[in-house]
Design an enzyme around this catalytic site. Structure first.
Site, mmCIF file in Angstrom:
data_model
loop_
_atom_site.group_PDB
_atom_site.id
_atom_site.type_symbol
_atom_site.label_atom_id
_atom_site.label_comp_id
_atom_site.label_asym_id
_atom_site.label_seq_id
_atom_site.Cartn_x
_atom_site.Cartn_y
_atom_site.Cartn_z
ATOM 1 N N HIS A 46 0.901 -1.064 -0.072
ATOM 2 C CA HIS A 46 0.404 -0.038 -0.137
ATOM 3 C C HIS A 46 1.177 1.135 0.256
ATOM 4 O O HIS A 46 1.634 1.113 0.190
ATOM 5 C CB HIS A 46 -0.338 0.069 1.059
ATOM 6 N N GLU A 48 1.044 3.654 1.404
ATOM 7 C CA GLU A 48 1.549 4.085 3.459
ATOM 8 C C GLU A 48 2.366 3.536 3.482
ATOM 9 O O GLU A 48 3.745 4.098 3.889
ATOM 10 C CB GLU A 48 0.538 4.471 4.408
ATOM 11 N N CYS A 76 -6.633 2.210 5.784
ATOM 12 C CA CYS A 76 -7.010 0.545 5.973
ATOM 13 C C CYS A 76 -6.161 -0.020 7.447
ATOM 14 O O CYS A 76 -5.739 1.306 8.318
ATOM 15 C CB CYS A 76 -6.956 -0.260 5.496
ATOM 16 N N CYS A 79 -2.904 -0.269 7.647
ATOM 17 C CA CYS A 79 -1.683 0.996 7.669
ATOM 18 C C CYS A 79 -2.437 1.779 8.728
ATOM 19 O O CYS A 79 -1.056 2.908 9.367
ATOM 20 C CB CYS A 79 -2.257 1.964 6.226
#
Length: 144
Positions: A46, A48, A76, A79
């Site tokens: 992801h 992040e 999410c 993260c």
């Protein structure tokens, strides 16, 4: 946030869900990231996570104290956990994620009593951040 949006556009160009992230320290971007789940065949790639890894390497520390993270989409749970563990004190995101958001949409992971509090808020350039996601999924549906 505009730099995070540029990162999201990079992800979109690769066929990735367009989420972008930057981490700032002392008014300078120290790390950038965009989604690479499809490219890397990795569920943890992801925006992040990628930005956190780059910032940690740059600062030679897993503690990202005195930094601010800008993300185009509400983080999410994975993260959010990484943000808390990295000790990032401030997070600003663009738009909510009704399917996976872990700040206000599904749950508020940041409301729990961990050993680190995060000042988190959303809505910065919300329409622009939301539009890039909506356009991506609309184009994806039209291809199928």
């Amino acid at each position: 946030m505009k730099c995070a949006i540029k990162e999201a556009e990079k992800a979109k160009a690769l066929g990735e869900i367009p989420v972008g992230c930057v981490i700032v320290k002392d008014n300078k971007i120290i790390a950038r990231g965009h989604n690479l789940k499809e490219t890397k065949n990795s569920p943890i790639s992801h925006a992040e996570i990628i930005a956190i890894e780059k910032a940690s390497k740059k600062l030679n520390s897993w503690r990202l104290l005195d930094t601010t993270m800008y993300i185009t989409l509400e983080p999410c749970t994975m993260c959010s956990g990484a943000i808390i563990n990295a000790r990032i004190p401030k997070v600003i995101y663009g738009c909510k994620d009704p399917r996976f958001g872990a700040h206000v949409s599904l749950i508020n992971l940041f409301d729990n009593k961990f050993n680190h509090d995060v000042d988190i808020s959303g809505g910065l350039l919300e329409e622009e951040c939301s539009q890039i996601i909506k356009t991506f999924f609309k184009e994806l549906r039209n291809k199928n």
